[in-house]
Scaffold this motif. Structure first.
Motif, mmCIF file in Angstrom:
data_model
loop_
_atom_site.group_PDB
_atom_site.id
_atom_site.type_symbol
_atom_site.label_atom_id
_atom_site.label_comp_id
_atom_site.label_asym_id
_atom_site.label_seq_id
_atom_site.Cartn_x
_atom_site.Cartn_y
_atom_site.Cartn_z
ATOM 1 N N ASN A 305 0.814 -1.210 0.000
ATOM 2 C CA ASN A 305 0.000 0.000 0.000
ATOM 3 C C ASN A 305 0.851 1.266 0.000
ATOM 4 O OD1 ASN A 305 -1.640 2.242 1.503
ATOM 5 N ND2 ASN A 305 -3.188 0.761 0.878
ATOM 6 N N LEU A 306 1.941 1.252 0.752
ATOM 7 C CA LEU A 306 2.729 2.470 0.957
ATOM 8 C C LEU A 306 3.742 2.734 -0.146
ATOM 9 C CD1 LEU A 306 3.500 4.869 2.772
ATOM 10 C CD2 LEU A 306 5.009 3.304 4.048
ATOM 11 N N GLU A 329 -6.443 3.717 4.917
ATOM 12 C CA GLU A 329 -6.743 2.401 4.344
ATOM 13 C C GLU A 329 -6.204 1.264 5.201
ATOM 14 O OE1 GLU A 329 -6.873 3.701 -0.389
ATOM 15 O OE2 GLU A 329 -5.121 2.648 0.392
ATOM 16 N N ARG A 330 -4.924 1.320 5.516
ATOM 17 C CA ARG A 330 -4.304 0.178 6.181
ATOM 18 C C ARG A 330 -4.702 0.070 7.661
ATOM 19 N NH1 ARG A 330 -3.931 -3.832 4.727
ATOM 20 N NH2 ARG A 330 -2.269 -4.428 6.148
ATOM 21 N N ARG A 331 -4.763 1.169 8.364
ATOM 22 C CA ARG A 331 -5.146 1.068 9.777
ATOM 23 C C ARG A 331 -6.581 0.569 9.907
ATOM 24 N NH1 ARG A 331 -7.255 3.377 14.306
ATOM 25 N NH2 ARG A 331 -5.974 3.193 16.202
ATOM 26 N N THR A 332 -7.451 1.021 9.028
ATOM 27 C CA THR A 332 -8.836 0.548 9.047
ATOM 28 C C THR A 332 -8.907 -0.948 8.763
ATOM 29 O OG1 THR A 332 -9.646 2.721 8.341
ATOM 30 C CG2 THR A 332 -11.115 0.843 7.995
ATOM 31 N N ALA A 333 -8.131 -1.418 7.791
ATOM 32 C CA ALA A 333 -8.150 -2.840 7.435
ATOM 33 C C ALA A 333 -7.619 -3.705 8.571
ATOM 34 C CB ALA A 333 -7.332 -3.069 6.165
ATOM 35 N N TYR A 385 -10.544 -1.804 0.188
ATOM 36 C CA TYR A 385 -10.594 -0.427 0.686
ATOM 37 C C TYR A 385 -11.803 0.285 0.087
ATOM 38 C CZ TYR A 385 -5.723 -1.802 1.470
ATOM 39 O OH TYR A 385 -4.585 -2.482 1.835
ATOM 40 N N PRO A 386 -13.015 -0.128 0.470
ATOM 41 C CA PRO A 386 -14.216 0.428 -0.165
ATOM 42 C C PRO A 386 -14.453 1.902 0.159
ATOM 43 C CG PRO A 386 -14.804 -0.959 1.698
ATOM 44 C CD PRO A 386 -13.339 -1.146 1.485
ATOM 45 N N ASN A 387 -13.946 2.355 1.294
ATOM 46 C CA ASN A 387 -14.172 3.749 1.697
ATOM 47 C C ASN A 387 -12.895 4.566 1.623
ATOM 48 O OD1 ASN A 387 -16.965 3.224 2.413
ATOM 49 N ND2 ASN A 387 -16.176 2.151 4.214
ATOM 50 N N SER A 388 -12.039 4.215 0.699
ATOM 51 C CA SER A 388 -10.761 4.900 0.567
ATOM 52 C C SER A 388 -10.942 6.374 0.213
ATOM 53 C CB SER A 388 -9.934 4.226 -0.525
ATOM 54 O OG SER A 388 -8.808 5.015 -0.862
ATOM 55 N N PRO A 389 -10.117 7.246 0.787
ATOM 56 C CA PRO A 389 -10.145 8.645 0.345
ATOM 57 C C PRO A 389 -9.660 8.823 -1.085
ATOM 58 C CG PRO A 389 -8.346 8.255 1.897
ATOM 59 C CD PRO A 389 -9.176 7.021 1.891
ATOM 60 N N LEU A 390 -9.082 7.783 -1.674
ATOM 61 C CA LEU A 390 -8.633 7.852 -3.074
ATOM 62 C C LEU A 390 -9.673 7.315 -4.043
ATOM 63 C CD1 LEU A 390 -4.935 6.606 -2.673
ATOM 64 C CD2 LEU A 390 -5.844 8.929 -2.427
#
Length: 534
Positions: A305-306, A329-333, A385-390
């Protein structure tokens, strides 16, 4: 521009350095050790298919040479076989089981082959400073006193110095589960199959024991221990080994005991994963591992991801939304993974709680155990990541396909306009957006004809005009997609958007969303924040 400073030369740090190199970003890896990995046979890791594929794609040859791919999965209870599941070509994807020192050795060998990765031994971080243009890492001990970098990533484990210097809290639960562990060589009745035995009928079996194959007749055996008490002495562990082998084989077969230990699982989650130009990844950011889940999987997914986001920031200018999306994304996952494990524990360990609310709880327990050990479902499947800011906004022409936005794409066969063919996931990891046209029939047409026919010229022109590096590919088919559907795939293999037909304006808007909008200047990227030095 200065390199990215990677603190920690374990599996996550080395994988990050290689992923950055694949995107043409130099890095300096600060290694506290002298470069020699502790060779513990009982310290092994399991990589799921997605994380194993990533490390192999980055050049880690030891996965092939020294890793064991499971051919099956067995679940037993008392004296009965409850469930079997084929793995590999004929069934579910097969995980790879490998000694951690072998994995690290393979990653180090791959890093030595590129000039973009510099591993610096005996480099212990002391303090770090941030400003508008970069990060300075000051070291202890002899040699170079400091390194200057554009960004810094703490991959330095559960006791992370980087996390402490950033003042980031690391709350969670201690000693969620404990295991006695033994690595040995023996002939078991199910070669190359992983076995989980619940409530085995012999005296020292405890509540649960697992046997997972390693190469050359090796096995790692784990016994679940009570949460409190039961000091595991060497003699007691040898007794466990002999009784387990006798229980499975009818009598204790010849065996070679290679290594033993006790492994304690903690569940923790760092409150912040980014402070200015400094990031956390792997066990510096999270600890998990109960009910068969694998913490290294999540560390490698952090890297996936990073890395492309740091590469995009280097090549096209940093953006707040892009770099902030790593934590979002990653912390939420990982938080969802930890919640799933914590909710599963009362069901699996017989402590009441949710168990009494679930009809058919035995089947529920079996499914949860398979999820944890095989990397399926909420306990182990690759994240979405369905709710990604991207995520691009839904527009006219957007299409539904078999992959939801934010989820990993299906690994279909693709062809590039130059005629190069392969799997879709083989094109990942280069920091580029992938634009995939679904065009049935291209496999049998002469490439010279289809590359200049139909919608291809218009789509190629649209891809050339995107605000980030992109590659155009063609697929014969994609699950749930019709002819002339166009898929926009992020550099880490997650679907950003799909469109019915060639829509240059929407395609450009999707690419702009993936890169986090217009890049900001370097000073804004640092957020005006300087990490505390102690």
């Amino acid at each position: 521009m200065d390199p990215v400073i990677v603190v920690g030369a374990g599996p996550v740090g080395l994988t990050l350095a290689l992923a950055l190199a694949a995107a043409e970003v130099p890095s300096v890896v600060l290694d506290e050790t002298d470069g020699e990995e502790d060779r513990r046979a009982a310290r092994t890791v399991v990589l799921r298919p997605d994380t194993a594929a990533l490390t192999a794609r980055l050049g880690c040859a030891t996965l092939r040479d020294e890793g064991a791919r499971w051919e099956g999965w067995r679940l037993m209870r008392r004296k009965q076989l409850v469930r079997t599941l084929p793995l590999g070509a004929e069934g579910f994807p097969s995980p790879v089981h490998i000694a951690q020192h072998a994995l690290v050795r393979g990653l180090r060998a791959a890093a030595s082959k590129t000039s973009l990765v510099k591993v610096v031994a005996n480099s212990r971080l002391d303090t770090l400073e941030q400003d508008g243009s970069g990060v300075t890492a000051h070291l202890r001990g002899p040699g170079k006193a400091y390194w200057r970098g554009s960004y810094l990533v703490g991959c330095d484990g559960a006791r992370s110095t980087v996390r402490k210097l950033l003042g980031v809290r690391f709350p969670g639960r201690t000693a969620v589960e404990r295991y006695a562990v033994a690595a040995l060589r023996a002939e078991l009745p199910w070669p190359r199959e992983a076995v989980l035995h619940r409530q085995p009928p012999w005296r020292t079996g405890g509540e649960e024991v697992a046997a997972r194959p390693l190469p050359r007749g090796g096995w790692r055996v784990d016994w679940l221990l009570p949460s409190r008490g039961e000091l595991v002495t060497p003699d007691a562990l040898v007794t466990r080994v002999r009784e387990a082998l006798a229980g499975w084989c009818g009598e204790t077969p010849p065996y070679e005991l290679l290594d033993t230990g006790v492994h304690t699982v903690h569940h923790r989650l760092a409150q912040r994963w980014r402070v200015g130009r400094a990031f956390l990844a792997g066990e510096a950011a999270h600890l998990l591992g109960a009910v068969g889940t694998q913490g290294l999987d999540e560390g490698v997914r952090d890297v996936d991801n990073l890395a492309w986001k740091l590469a995009l920031a280097r090549h096209h200018g940093p953006g707040q939304a892009l770099l902030d999306s790593y934590q979002a994304e990653r912390r939420t996952a990982v938080a969802a993974r930890l919640r799933a494990a914590d909710q599963s524990l009362p069901i699996l360990r017989g402590g009441g709680g949710l168990r009494g609310l679930l009809p058919g709880s035995a089947g529920s327990r079996e499914a949860l155990l398979a999820d944890g050990h095989l990397g399926q479902g909420p306990l182990g499947a690759p994240p979405a990541y369905p709710n990604s800011p991207l995520a691009p906004a839904w527009t006219d022409g957007a299409a539904d396909v078999g992959t939801a936005p934010g989820a990993p794409v299906t690994d279909v066969r693709v062809t590039a306009p130059d005629g190069t063919a392969g799997r879709l996931r083989e094109r990942l990891g280069r920091g580029r957006l992938l634009v995939v046209l679904v065009a049935p029939g291209t496999a049998v047409w002469d490439r010279r004809h289809w590359v200049t026919a139909g919608v291809m010229p218009r789509l190629a022109a649209a891809v050339d005009g995107l605000p980030m590096d992109a590659e155009l590919l063609v697929a014969e088919a994609y699950p749930g997609a019709a002819a002339h559907h166009v898929l926009v795939v992020r550099p880490d293999g997650h679907l950003a958007a799909a469109f019915a037909g060639v829509r240059p304006a929407q395609l450009r808007a999707a690419a702009d969303a993936v890169r986090g909008g217009e890049p900001s200047n370097a000073r804004a990227d640092a957020g005006g924040r300087t990490a505390p030095a102690n």
